[in-house]
Design a protein around this motif. Structure first.
Motif, PDB file in Angstrom:
ATOM      1  N   UNK A  42       0.914  -1.166  -0.212  1.00 58.87           N
ATOM      2  CA  UNK A  42      -0.050   0.171   0.087  1.00 58.87           C
ATOM      3  C   UNK A  42       0.847   1.218   0.183  1.00 58.87           C
ATOM      4  N   UNK A  43       0.326   2.518  -0.089  1.00 59.30           N
ATOM      5  CA  UNK A  43       0.859   3.654  -0.241  1.00 59.30           C
ATOM      6  C   UNK A  43       1.207   3.960   1.277  1.00 59.30           C
ATOM      7  N   UNK A  44       2.156   4.743   1.558  1.00 63.11           N
ATOM      8  CA  UNK A  44       2.506   5.023   2.968  1.00 63.11           C
ATOM      9  C   UNK A  44       1.724   6.159   3.489  1.00 63.11           C
ATOM     10  N   UNK A  45       0.903   5.945   4.833  1.00 65.61           N
ATOM     11  CA  UNK A  45       0.335   7.043   5.098  1.00 65.61           C
ATOM     12  C   UNK A  45       1.412   8.122   5.746  1.00 65.61           C
ATOM     13  N   UNK A  46       0.912   9.441   5.722  1.00 66.93           N
ATOM     14  CA  UNK A  46       1.890  10.676   6.219  1.00 66.93           C
ATOM     15  C   UNK A  46       2.592  10.166   7.448  1.00 66.93           C
ATOM     16  N   UNK A  47       1.622   9.933   8.444  1.00 67.62           N
ATOM     17  CA  UNK A  47       2.119   9.835   9.965  1.00 67.62           C
ATOM     18  C   UNK A  47       3.078   8.720  10.061  1.00 67.62           C
ATOM     19  N   UNK A  48       2.931   7.523   9.394  1.00 66.60           N
ATOM     20  CA  UNK A  48       3.568   6.383   9.478  1.00 66.60           C
ATOM     21  C   UNK A  48       5.011   6.739   8.715  1.00 66.60           C
ATOM     22  N   UNK A  49       4.849   7.188   7.868  1.00 66.87           N
ATOM     23  CA  UNK A  49       6.135   7.371   6.820  1.00 66.87           C
ATOM     24  C   UNK A  49       7.064   8.567   7.764  1.00 66.87           C
ATOM     25  N   UNK A  50       6.373   9.345   8.260  1.00 69.82           N
ATOM     26  CA  UNK A  50       7.190  10.512   9.069  1.00 69.82           C
ATOM     27  C   UNK A  50       7.695   9.807  10.311  1.00 69.82           C
ATOM     28  N   UNK A  51       6.992   8.624  10.823  1.00 69.72           N
ATOM     29  CA  UNK A  51       7.764   8.050  12.072  1.00 69.72           C
ATOM     30  C   UNK A  51       8.801   7.174  11.943  1.00 69.72           C
ATOM     31  N   UNK A  52       8.630   6.635  10.566  1.00 67.88           N
ATOM     32  CA  UNK A  52       9.822   5.733  10.025  1.00 67.88           C
ATOM     33  C   UNK A  52      11.244   6.609   9.721  1.00 67.88           C
ATOM     34  N   UNK A  53      10.801   7.620   9.136  1.00 68.19           N
ATOM     35  CA  UNK A  53      11.947   8.830   8.805  1.00 68.19           C
ATOM     36  C   UNK A  53      12.667   9.255   9.951  1.00 68.19           C
ATOM     37  N   UNK A  54      11.907   9.458  11.082  1.00 67.44           N
ATOM     38  CA  UNK A  54      12.491   9.865  12.427  1.00 67.44           C
ATOM     39  C   UNK A  54      13.489   8.817  12.745  1.00 67.44           C
ATOM     40  N   UNK A  55      12.841   7.598  12.745  1.00 63.79           N
ATOM     41  CA  UNK A  55      13.669   6.229  13.425  1.00 63.79           C
ATOM     42  C   UNK A  55      14.998   6.357  12.770  1.00 63.79           C
ATOM     43  N   UNK A  56      14.940   6.532  11.212  1.00 62.54           N
ATOM     44  CA  UNK A  56      16.137   6.416  10.468  1.00 62.54           C
ATOM     45  C   UNK A  56      17.197   7.877  10.788  1.00 62.54           C
ATOM     46  N   UNK A  57      16.481   8.834  11.128  1.00 65.85           N
ATOM     47  CA  UNK A  57      17.384   9.966  11.283  1.00 65.85           C
ATOM     48  C   UNK A  57      17.979   9.637  12.895  1.00 65.85           C
ATOM     49  N   UNK A  58      17.374   8.826  13.517  1.00 67.18           N
ATOM     50  CA  UNK A  58      17.943   8.832  15.093  1.00 67.18           C
ATOM     51  C   UNK A  58      19.021   7.951  14.928  1.00 67.18           C
TER      52      UNK A  58
END
Length: 74
Positions: A42-58
């Motif tokens: 499926x397409x990423x939901x904006x909240x979920x995508x932002x959460x995973x990007x935060x994890x990568x940035x951490x």
């Protein structure tokens, strides 16, 4: 998969971390979107995508993120 020498997770890791895919030099956003499409279908939901990007940035690795997607109950 048929002879059970590989799991679905093995195949996903094989594709995502293949030299060909690595040479694409995907951004973190593209990487996360690829996981949503490939693993969750499926397409990423904006909240979920932002959460995973935060994890990568951490500082968590892409391999860690991929593993978490594979383990998802979704």
């Amino acid at each position: 998969l048929e002879n059970q020498s590989k799991t679905g997770a093995d195949l996903i890791f094989g594709f995502i971390f293949s030299p060909e895919f690595q040479e694409k030099n995907t951004s973190d956003e593209e990487f996360v979107s690829t996981l949503y499409h490939t693993i969750l279908g499926r397409e990423p939901d904006s909240e979920g995508k932002a959460s995973w990007l935060k994890v990568l940035n951490e500082g968590f690795s892409r391999r860690f993120i991929c593993d978490e997607f594979i383990r998802s109950q979704e």
